[in-house]
Design a protein around this motif. Structure first.
Motif, PDB file in Angstrom:
ATOM      1  N   ALA A 281     -11.961 -27.941  10.281  1.00 61.53           N
ATOM      2  CA  ALA A 281     -11.712 -27.093  11.466  1.00 61.53           C
ATOM      3  C   ALA A 281     -12.660 -25.931  11.237  1.00 61.53           C
ATOM      4  CB  ALA A 281     -10.424 -26.593  10.991  1.00 61.53           C
ATOM      5  N   LEU A 282     -13.140 -25.596   9.909  1.00 61.90           N
ATOM      6  CA  LEU A 282     -14.226 -24.236   9.876  1.00 61.90           C
ATOM      7  C   LEU A 282     -15.597 -24.839  10.408  1.00 61.90           C
ATOM      8  CD1 LEU A 282     -13.164 -23.077   6.516  1.00 61.90           C
ATOM      9  CD2 LEU A 282     -12.657 -21.747   8.628  1.00 61.90           C
TER      10      LEU A 282
ATOM     11  N   ARG B 184     -11.723 -29.386  17.258  1.00 65.79           N
ATOM     12  CA  ARG B 184     -11.421 -28.247  16.378  1.00 65.79           C
ATOM     13  C   ARG B 184      -9.840 -28.104  16.687  1.00 65.79           C
ATOM     14  NH1 ARG B 184     -10.028 -22.948  15.677  1.00 65.79           N
ATOM     15  NH2 ARG B 184     -10.026 -22.256  18.166  1.00 65.79           N
TER      16      ARG B 184
ATOM     17  N   ILE C  62      -4.181 -24.425  21.318  1.00 63.72           N
ATOM     18  CA  ILE C  62      -5.865 -24.578  21.771  1.00 63.72           C
ATOM     19  C   ILE C  62      -6.076 -25.592  22.789  1.00 63.72           C
ATOM     20  CG2 ILE C  62      -7.933 -24.903  20.859  1.00 63.72           C
ATOM     21  CD1 ILE C  62      -7.057 -24.319  17.839  1.00 63.72           C
TER      22      ILE C  62
ATOM     23  N   LEU D 254     -19.206 -24.858  17.269  1.00 67.70           N
ATOM     24  CA  LEU D 254     -19.124 -23.831  18.483  1.00 67.70           C
ATOM     25  C   LEU D 254     -20.040 -22.887  18.905  1.00 67.70           C
ATOM     26  CD1 LEU D 254     -15.216 -23.607  18.715  1.00 67.70           C
ATOM     27  CD2 LEU D 254     -16.733 -24.762  20.405  1.00 67.70           C
ATOM     28  N   ARG D 255     -20.672 -22.467  17.714  1.00 69.13           N
ATOM     29  CA  ARG D 255     -21.767 -21.609  17.645  1.00 69.13           C
ATOM     30  C   ARG D 255     -23.003 -22.107  18.421  1.00 69.13           C
ATOM     31  NH1 ARG D 255     -23.601 -19.682  12.176  1.00 69.13           N
ATOM     32  NH2 ARG D 255     -25.022 -18.601  13.608  1.00 69.13           N
TER      33      ARG D 255
ATOM     34  N   GLU E 144     -14.206 -27.797  21.192  1.00 73.18           N
ATOM     35  CA  GLU E 144     -12.876 -26.898  21.098  1.00 73.18           C
ATOM     36  C   GLU E 144     -11.850 -27.780  20.936  1.00 73.18           C
ATOM     37  OE1 GLU E 144     -11.285 -23.846  19.777  1.00 73.18           O
ATOM     38  OE2 GLU E 144     -13.087 -23.246  21.055  1.00 73.18           O
TER      39      GLU E 144
ATOM     40  N   VAL F  21      -7.253 -28.088  13.380  1.00 76.27           N
ATOM     41  CA  VAL F  21      -6.462 -27.359  13.092  1.00 76.27           C
ATOM     42  C   VAL F  21      -4.873 -27.691  13.305  1.00 76.27           C
ATOM     43  CG1 VAL F  21      -5.148 -25.078  14.294  1.00 76.27           C
ATOM     44  CG2 VAL F  21      -7.689 -25.175  14.145  1.00 76.27           C
TER      45      VAL F  21
ATOM     46  N   TYR G 126     -16.080 -27.256  12.733  1.00 73.42           N
ATOM     47  CA  TYR G 126     -16.034 -27.233  14.124  1.00 73.42           C
ATOM     48  C   TYR G 126     -16.089 -25.777  14.584  1.00 73.42           C
ATOM     49  CZ  TYR G 126     -14.931 -32.197  15.012  1.00 73.42           C
ATOM     50  OH  TYR G 126     -15.038 -33.510  15.074  1.00 73.42           O
ATOM     51  N   GLY G 127     -15.663 -24.843  14.075  1.00 74.36           N
ATOM     52  CA  GLY G 127     -15.721 -23.568  14.652  1.00 74.36           C
ATOM     53  C   GLY G 127     -17.192 -23.117  14.508  1.00 74.36           C
ATOM     54  N   GLU G 128     -17.968 -23.615  13.439  1.00 72.02           N
ATOM     55  CA  GLU G 128     -19.542 -23.371  13.336  1.00 72.02           C
ATOM     56  C   GLU G 128     -20.202 -24.100  14.260  1.00 72.02           C
ATOM     57  OE1 GLU G 128     -23.071 -21.884  11.634  1.00 72.02           O
ATOM     58  OE2 GLU G 128     -20.619 -21.392  11.455  1.00 72.02           O
TER      59      GLU G 128
END
Length: 373
Positions: free
Chosen positions: A278-279, A297, A313, A285-286, A294, A301, A281-283
């Motif tokens: 999950a972390l 992710r 989400i 998204l940058r 998303e 999550v 996928y958050g990266e």
């Protein structure tokens, strides 16, 4: 046979004569000649070599007939005898990779670069294509690299999860993409994103044999027999991830490769570090703030924090028009709704996914999931 060898023949003849349109016409003529000759004379020992040789001669004949193209004819004839290809590509350079760099000319809109190359690689149709491109030299590679990486990635994606039809996997496209990624890594061994892409493809394709049952049914990642995963590909992919990340120039393909490594490194599905995924996928998204990233992710999550958290989400991004025809969004929603016991909504989501006509094995899986409830 034509599907298997068309792209390679076009790439080889383009490198020899320096004209993509002429090469495509010549290979088409060679295919027509093969249809006429092979049934009577038998297949040649090397169909690809026969097509390339025949197409090359047809292209040169056409150049000779066109006096306005005398300069190109001279260049093509020099290529026949010279140890190096024009434009900075050595004779040992992968012809198909060279043509991808050619098509990814920075004068074109990025979407057009990718569409042009995918038309040749995947046989897709594009509305209009520029008539002529210069063969790139080494100095041109950095400006075109992002588009080339995208092309190779999309070729693999179409092979790994075909957009529709009877087959879930098109193995020849997966193999082609991996071969092109290897050629890129040999050409640009210090580019972390090139290494990241190759790692991603290897780690993902290592699961190919486990994705379908002996009867051809879809097997989800959590249910796959990990003993059927290709450990040699996984070892190579994980080593490439580490090598790429040591370059300290992170990018989206390296992040996706790291996500794939989280799966390949788990001995069982229960051992998967979903919080780390999950972390990551958050990266991702940058670099790629897309609804698809998303949505992925959200699944991670849901696995780490519970289905309700993931569903929030998915429902937040569900109104994005780009996701309306993406079956995986509806499948993900259906699975989370199922875990929450919301049967009616889950069945509606399964039906929405089936209506989008995913590959036959995936449709059969979704129908089975609804019957099992």
């Amino acid at each position: 046979m034509f599907r298997a060898h068309w792209w390679a023949a076009v790439a080889a003849v383009t490198r020899q004569v320096g004209d993509l349109e002429l090469a495509e016409d010549a290979v088409q003529d060679a295919c027509a000649a093969a249809l006429a000759q092979w049934p009577a004379e038998g297949w040649p020992s090397s169909p690809r070599g026969w097509l390339i040789g025949t197409a090359r001669h047809k292209a040169l004949d056409r150049l000779r007939r066109d006096r306005r193209r005398m300069d190109k004819e001279a260049e093509a004839m020099r290529e026949d005898a010279a140890p190096h290809a024009p434009g900075g590509w050595t004779a040992g350079t992968d012809d198909e990779l060279a043509l991808i760099f050619t098509c990814c000319h920075p004068a074109l809109d990025p979407a057009a670069r990718v569409a042009l190359t995918l038309r040749s690689v995947c046989g897709l149709t594009t509305a209009e294509i520029a008539a002529a491109f210069l063969v790139p030299g080494p100095g041109d590679l950095p400006a075109r690299l992002a588009a080339v990486l995208r092309v190779v990635y999309l070729v693999f994606t179409e092979g790994h999860l075909t957009a529709g039809g009877g087959a879930l996997i098109r193995g020849e496209l997966c193999d082609q993409a991996i071969r092109l990624a290897r050629a890129l890594a040999a050409l640009l061994p210090s580019e972390p994103e090139v290494l990241g892409l190759l790692a991603l493809l290897l780690l993902t394709d290592a699961r190919r044999d486990a994705r379908l049952s002996p009867d051809g049914d879809l097997v989800l990642l959590a249910d796959q027999d990990r003993g059927r995963w290709d450990r040699a590909m996984i070892d190579e992919g994980e080593a490439l991830v580490e090598r790429a990340l040591r370059g300290n120039r992170p990018g989206p393909y390296q992040v996706q490769a790291a996500i794939a490594a989280c799966h390949s490194g788990a001995a069982t599905a229960a051992d998967t570090d979903w919080r780390e995924i999950a972390l990551l996928y958050g990266e991702l998204l940058r670099y790629e703030p897309s609804p698809m990233a998303e949505a992925n992710r959200a699944v991670a999550v849901a696995m780490s924090e519970g289905p309700a958290a993931g569903l929030v989400i998915l429902d937040t991004i569900g109104g994005d028009a780009r996701l309306a025809r993406w079956p995986q969004l509806h499948i993900a929603r259906a699975e989370l709704l199922r875990r929450l016991g919301r049967r009616t909504e889950a069945i509606a989501a399964y039906e929405a996914a089936i209506a989008l006509e995913p590959p036959a094995p995936e449709r059969a899986y979704l129908a089975r999931r609804m019957r099992e409830w």
